[in-house]
Design a protein around this motif. Structure first.
Motif, mmCIF file in Angstrom:
data_model
loop_
_atom_site.group_PDB
_atom_site.id
_atom_site.type_symbol
_atom_site.label_atom_id
_atom_site.label_comp_id
_atom_site.label_asym_id
_atom_site.label_seq_id
_atom_site.Cartn_x
_atom_site.Cartn_y
_atom_site.Cartn_z
ATOM 1 N N ALA A 138 0.829 -1.212 0.000
ATOM 2 C CA ALA A 138 0.000 0.000 0.000
ATOM 3 C C ALA A 138 0.860 1.256 0.000
ATOM 4 O O ALA A 138 0.539 2.250 -0.666
ATOM 5 N N ILE A 139 1.956 1.222 0.735
ATOM 6 C CA ILE A 139 2.868 2.367 0.756
ATOM 7 C C ILE A 139 3.575 2.503 -0.589
ATOM 8 O O ILE A 139 3.711 3.605 -1.133
ATOM 9 N N ALA A 140 3.996 1.389 -1.146
ATOM 10 C CA ALA A 140 4.720 1.419 -2.419
ATOM 11 C C ALA A 140 3.865 1.980 -3.553
ATOM 12 O O ALA A 140 4.379 2.663 -4.445
ATOM 13 N N ASN A 141 2.556 1.696 -3.516
ATOM 14 C CA ASN A 141 1.703 2.198 -4.606
ATOM 15 C C ASN A 141 1.041 3.528 -4.286
ATOM 16 O O ASN A 141 0.221 4.023 -5.068
ATOM 17 N N GLY A 142 1.390 4.115 -3.132
ATOM 18 C CA GLY A 142 0.909 5.450 -2.807
ATOM 19 C C GLY A 142 -0.438 5.508 -2.131
ATOM 20 O O GLY A 142 -0.968 6.594 -1.889
ATOM 21 N N THR A 143 -1.013 4.375 -1.762
ATOM 22 C CA THR A 143 -2.303 4.366 -1.080
ATOM 23 C C THR A 143 -2.191 4.914 0.339
ATOM 24 O O THR A 143 -3.106 5.578 0.834
ATOM 25 N N VAL A 144 -1.060 4.624 0.993
ATOM 26 C CA VAL A 144 -0.820 5.018 2.379
ATOM 27 C C VAL A 144 0.529 5.721 2.459
ATOM 28 O O VAL A 144 1.475 5.332 1.753
ATOM 29 N N ALA A 145 0.621 6.742 3.307
ATOM 30 C CA ALA A 145 1.894 7.432 3.531
ATOM 31 C C ALA A 145 2.692 6.686 4.593
ATOM 32 O O ALA A 145 2.185 6.387 5.676
ATOM 33 N N GLY A 146 3.937 6.378 4.278
ATOM 34 C CA GLY A 146 4.775 5.678 5.239
ATOM 35 C C GLY A 146 6.152 5.432 4.677
ATOM 36 O O GLY A 146 6.438 5.763 3.518
ATOM 37 N N PRO A 147 7.020 4.845 5.466
ATOM 38 C CA PRO A 147 8.368 4.536 4.992
ATOM 39 C C PRO A 147 8.355 3.360 4.020
ATOM 40 O O PRO A 147 7.428 2.549 4.010
ATOM 41 N N ARG A 148 9.356 3.267 3.218
ATOM 42 C CA ARG A 148 9.577 2.087 2.366
ATOM 43 C C ARG A 148 9.814 0.903 3.316
ATOM 44 O O ARG A 148 10.613 0.986 4.245
ATOM 45 N N ILE A 149 9.111 -0.199 3.078
ATOM 46 C CA ILE A 149 9.190 -1.326 4.008
ATOM 47 C C ILE A 149 9.815 -2.551 3.350
ATOM 48 O O ILE A 149 9.418 -2.964 2.263
ATOM 49 N N PHE A 150 10.801 -3.111 4.035
ATOM 50 C CA PHE A 150 11.311 -4.447 3.736
ATOM 51 C C PHE A 150 10.838 -5.318 4.897
ATOM 52 O O PHE A 150 11.191 -5.061 6.042
ATOM 53 N N THR A 151 10.015 -6.322 4.621
ATOM 54 C CA THR A 151 9.380 -7.029 5.729
ATOM 55 C C THR A 151 9.666 -8.527 5.742
ATOM 56 O O THR A 151 9.852 -9.151 4.692
ATOM 57 N N ALA A 152 9.668 -9.066 6.952
ATOM 58 C CA ALA A 152 9.838 -10.507 7.158
ATOM 59 C C ALA A 152 8.501 -11.235 7.157
ATOM 60 O O ALA A 152 8.472 -12.462 7.236
ATOM 61 N N GLY A 153 7.395 -10.488 7.060
ATOM 62 C CA GLY A 153 6.102 -11.137 7.202
ATOM 63 C C GLY A 153 5.965 -11.682 8.612
ATOM 64 O O GLY A 153 6.126 -10.946 9.586
ATOM 65 N N LYS A 154 5.705 -12.959 8.750
ATOM 66 C CA LYS A 154 5.656 -13.606 10.064
ATOM 67 C C LYS A 154 7.023 -14.197 10.364
ATOM 68 O O LYS A 154 7.596 -14.934 9.567
ATOM 69 N N SER A 155 7.581 -13.856 11.532
ATOM 70 C CA SER A 155 8.892 -14.386 11.905
ATOM 71 C C SER A 155 8.798 -15.886 12.183
ATOM 72 O O SER A 155 7.719 -16.437 12.388
ATOM 73 N N ILE A 156 9.971 -16.529 12.201
ATOM 74 C CA ILE A 156 10.034 -17.997 12.306
ATOM 75 C C ILE A 156 10.614 -18.392 13.670
ATOM 76 O O ILE A 156 11.676 -17.908 14.071
#
Length: 425
Positions: A138-156
């Protein structure tokens, strides 16, 4: 030419419509060299920095000029450890059963905005329910304002380990979560969990190599993976081009993580001299999260804030992170800036700079860890982390030089991300 002393609210965001933007910068921090450069103009075209020129330059009639002559200008900061979905409070454990994914999504969008307004234009999210992946998009496509996110999803994690989502539940709700839910108990499980996260849209892999503070489980430091399990995870992550991180408080779990190929060690609270030497040898990075340690230490003093099993761990582990960090800096352990925001309020990420300098790290080294170092770890060293021609225009400004007053980093007054102004005062 349009000239604005301070960009009016109506024009915040409209900057993308301009042909080019000219930032008149009184001082620019060259984070690579640690030097401060005076009276420069940053020319922004589209999402990128077109050039950096001496003096105060102007463009054509349709170009925009932003006056930052009384500011110190830096590249946007990168936080390598946040939990964008949550912000810990006494109701957190109950909210696992009362909040829907839609509730979490709306809440996390506010956390993202607070983070961006604080000058953190990129973050690495190290574990949530999966809403973090949707928020990234959502942030990448401009729907929401926020930082660029690199995410782990659910941690293991492992069964009963720090990332087992059913810890503390009654038996009827515990079930037997597996790799899809982020619970593994063999090298084969580990490989499947990594591939599932890749399929889900995660960018990085995070394991919980030891017990943790905030999980409803007895130990906050015991090792919870075998080296064979860790190697299966890191080898598979490498195949899929994913950076790896390990939550770790206990020393044995850290050593297994480092020897198993994990790149960043999160927290590192009880790290021994031997493990510090091992990190230097393997070029593994410590992400200290001192702010989180300070936060849980204080909250553990409030009766009822944490369940008793958590309060005990918070009192024992929280106070030790800053002292460990001080030793690690002296030992030459590679440092990557990260805070564990979500344990404390999002938007207060810059508190970490203060605690890092209190422990003896020079402020310019701390800033470099939050820019150049983190950009390289994320594979974005040619695009992020510096104010440089061709780099993405992630640009922030503060009122004073951080060399003179580190507290100024807690009051970011100008934020641009990819050429778009989000904050201007």
């Amino acid at each position: 030419m349009k000239n604005f002393l301070l960009l009016p609210a109506l024009l915040v965001g409209s900057i993308l419509m301009a042909q080019e933007t000219y930032l008149h910068c009184g001082n620019i921090v060259d984070v690579q060299s640690g030097k401060t450069l005076s009276e420069k103009t940053i020319v922004v075209s589209g999402k990128s920095i077109k050039s950096i020129q001496n003096g105060y330059k102007t463009g054509g009639e349709e170009d925009i000029v932003i006056d930052l002559k009384d500011k110190t200008v830096l590249p946007g900061f990168i936080d390598m450890h946040v939990h964008i979905e949550t912000q810990f409070n006494p109701q957190t454990y109950v909210q696992r059963f009362t909040l829907n994914e839609a509730d979490v999504a709306f809440i996390s969008s506010l956390h993202a905005k607070h983070t961006l307004m604080a000058g953190f234009t990129t973050v690495r999210d190290l574990g949530g329910s999966g809403v973090n992946i949707a928020l990234k998009k959502a942030i990448a496509n401009g729907t929401v304002a926020g930082p660029r996110i690199f995410t782990a999803g659910k941690s293991i994690g492992t069964t009963g380990g720090h990332a087992d989502p059913t810890n503390g539940m009654k038996k009827a709700l515990m079930g037997d979560p597996g790799p899809k839910e982020g619970v593994v108990n063999s090298p084969e499980d580990g490989r499947k969990a990594v591939r599932q996260r890749y399929k889900d849209g995660a960018d990085v892999i995070k394991i919980t190599a030891t017990g943790g503070v905030l999980s409803v489980a007895k130990s906050g430091q015991n090792p919870q993976f075998t080296i064979e399990e860790i190697k299966a995870i890191t080898e598979t992550a490498k195949d899929y081009g994913m950076l790896t991180a390990a939550h770790a408080h206990g020393d044995e779990g850290m050593q297994r993580a480092i020897l198993g190929g994990i790149k960043t060690i999160e927290h590192g609270t009880l790290m021994s001299d031997e493990t510090m030497d091992l990190m230097v040898k393997h070029n593994s990075f410590l992400v200290p999260t001192i702010t989180a340690g300070k936060q849980v230490t204080e909250k553990a003093k409030i009766a009822g804030y944490f369940p008793p099993v958590v309060a005990k761990k918070a009192s024992e582990i929280g106070p030790k992170i800053q002292g460990m960090f001080q030793k690690a800096v002296k030992k030459g352990v590679p440092i990557a800036f990260g805070t564990d925001a979500g344990v404390f309020p999002h938007g207060e990420n810059a508190r970490e700079f203060i605690y890092m300098t209190e422990a003896g790290m020079p402020i310019m080294e701390a800033i470099k860890s939050a820019t150049v170092t983190n950009a390289k770890l994320l594979g974005m060293g040619d695009n992020l982390g510096q104010l440089k021609e061709g780099f993405l225009a992630d640009i922030i400004a503060v009122d004073e030089s951080p060399k003179d007053n580190v507290e100024t980093l807690r009051n970011v007054t100008f934020v641009m991300k990819e050429g778009k102004v989000y904050k201007s005062m």
